[in-house]
Design a protein around this motif. Structure first.
Motif, mmCIF file in Angstrom:
data_model
loop_
_atom_site.group_PDB
_atom_site.id
_atom_site.type_symbol
_atom_site.label_atom_id
_atom_site.label_comp_id
_atom_site.label_asym_id
_atom_site.label_seq_id
_atom_site.Cartn_x
_atom_site.Cartn_y
_atom_site.Cartn_z
ATOM 1 N N THR A 21 0.850 -1.178 0.000
ATOM 2 C CA THR A 21 0.000 0.000 0.000
ATOM 3 C C THR A 21 0.889 1.233 0.000
ATOM 4 O O THR A 21 1.997 1.214 0.556
ATOM 5 N N HIS A 32 -10.478 2.284 5.126
ATOM 6 C CA HIS A 32 -10.503 1.817 3.728
ATOM 7 C C HIS A 32 -9.082 1.420 3.332
ATOM 8 O O HIS A 32 -8.292 2.246 2.881
ATOM 9 N N THR A 38 -6.258 -0.387 1.050
ATOM 10 C CA THR A 38 -6.062 -0.692 -0.367
ATOM 11 C C THR A 38 -4.681 -1.292 -0.564
ATOM 12 O O THR A 38 -3.689 -0.746 -0.084
ATOM 13 N N GLN A 46 -4.395 3.605 -9.720
ATOM 14 C CA GLN A 46 -4.739 2.932 -8.463
ATOM 15 C C GLN A 46 -4.668 3.942 -7.315
ATOM 16 O O GLN A 46 -3.950 3.771 -6.339
ATOM 17 N N SER A 94 -6.589 4.812 -4.910
ATOM 18 C CA SER A 94 -7.038 4.490 -3.551
ATOM 19 C C SER A 94 -5.894 4.074 -2.637
ATOM 20 O O SER A 94 -6.011 4.157 -1.419
ATOM 21 N N SER A 95 -4.806 3.612 -3.228
ATOM 22 C CA SER A 95 -3.706 3.104 -2.409
ATOM 23 C C SER A 95 -2.936 4.208 -1.685
ATOM 24 O O SER A 95 -2.065 3.923 -0.869
ATOM 25 N N ASP A 139 -6.149 6.071 3.119
ATOM 26 C CA ASP A 139 -6.801 4.982 3.844
ATOM 27 C C ASP A 139 -7.862 5.439 4.847
ATOM 28 O O ASP A 139 -8.490 4.608 5.499
ATOM 29 N N THR A 189 -9.890 -2.662 -0.756
ATOM 30 C CA THR A 189 -9.778 -2.676 -2.212
ATOM 31 C C THR A 189 -8.461 -3.338 -2.612
ATOM 32 O O THR A 189 -7.409 -3.001 -2.068
ATOM 33 N N TYR A 233 -6.024 -4.245 -5.948
ATOM 34 C CA TYR A 233 -5.743 -3.878 -7.339
ATOM 35 C C TYR A 233 -4.645 -4.773 -7.910
ATOM 36 O O TYR A 233 -3.699 -5.147 -7.214
ATOM 37 N N ARG A 291 -9.897 -4.692 -10.291
ATOM 38 C CA ARG A 291 -10.138 -4.259 -8.917
ATOM 39 C C ARG A 291 -11.196 -5.136 -8.257
ATOM 40 O O ARG A 291 -12.240 -5.421 -8.836
ATOM 41 N N ASP A 328 -13.420 -5.189 -4.711
ATOM 42 C CA ASP A 328 -13.814 -4.401 -3.539
ATOM 43 C C ASP A 328 -14.557 -5.280 -2.544
ATOM 44 O O ASP A 328 -15.380 -6.124 -2.925
#
Length: 262
Positions: free
Chosen positions: A88, A98, A100, A165, A167-168, A171, A205, A207, A221, A223
């Protein structure tokens, strides 16, 4: 005679009820996942010997994904191959809602992803989730933290998207941000999975990159949301939706190309 008939009828009713109960019991057992929590403390300790910031462990039901989770810092080399890991770009803590993680997909990049090659490494088998039958039977992900505490997550969306990507790198989401993300994930998912999810849930999430369309800009992806207190691990119903049409068309193109090459 009438008395005997009543007894026979009563016996038949009892037998029918027993059969119904057994069928329901069988179906109930068949719809419940046997994916279980494991002690990952020794695995986490072993992975830490490679010098990266190991923050936990991940296992994905129905795959051979069983590896370390690390925080990527400025000096970490994500191309290293001496052990398997997902990373991450954020720094999760007890406020994170969250998570990822990303990992490599070197080989499973065709328009007809492979599901039965156990020599695959990193997140190559994450592509299994492109198949409806697989998703119906594999919906849980185990995330273990540094203290060997494991949380189970259930899949609610599977997408193949042309995006970074992003979202990584983040968090901790506000409820509004979580709500926005969930809507986007459900809109983009190629399956309708009967899982209730909302902005108060903790999300996960995963990826990996893919060349499903021949382009390296696409990401695959998956989820999921954290299992709620007291929630069982029964499989949710899964159906392809309109987003799957382009997936199927691409798979057919791939089959045609393969037959031409043969």
């Amino acid at each position: 005679m009438k008395e005997k008939r009543r007894v026979y009828l009563a016996l038949i009713v009892v037998i029918i009820l027993i059969i119904i109960c057994l069928v329901l019991l069988y179906k109930g057992n068949g719809n419940t996942s046997s994916f279980a929590i494991k002690d990952e403390s020794s695995n986490i300790k072993e992975a830490a010997k490679f010098g990266d910031d190991v923050i936990g462990w991940i296992r994905v039901e129905g795959t051979n994904i069983d590896m370390a989770l690390v925080e990527r810092n400025n000096v970490m080399d994500i191309s290293r191959r001496d052990y398997e890991f997902a990373w991450t770009n954020s720094y999760p803590d007890n406020k994170s809602n969250h998570l990822t993680f990303i990992s490599h997909n070197i080989r499973n990049v065709s328009s007809n992803p492979i599901t039965d090659d156990d020599t695959m490494t990193y997140f190559e088998q994450l592509m299994n989730f492109i198949y409806e039958d697989f998703v119906k039977e594999n919906q849980f992900i185990a995330i273990t933290d540094q203290d060997n505490k494991t949380s189970m997550y259930r899949v609610f969306g599977v997408s193949l998207i042309d995006e970074g990507q992003y979202s990584s790198y983040y968090d901790t989401y506000t409820e509004e941000e979580q709500k926005e993300f969930i809507k986007k994930a459900l809109d983009e998912s190629m399956f309708d999975i009967d899982v209730d999810v909302n902005e108060k849930d903790d999300l996960l999430t995963l990826y990996t990159c893919t060349r499903f369309y021949g382009s390296t800009s696409y990401s695959f992806r998956v989820d999921a949301r954290k299992l709620r207190e007291g929630e069982d691990m029964k499989y949710a119903t899964v159906e392809k939706n309109k987003n799957y049409k382009v997936i199927e068309e691409r798979m057919k193109e791939g089959e045609e190309n393969e037959s031409k090459e043969a």
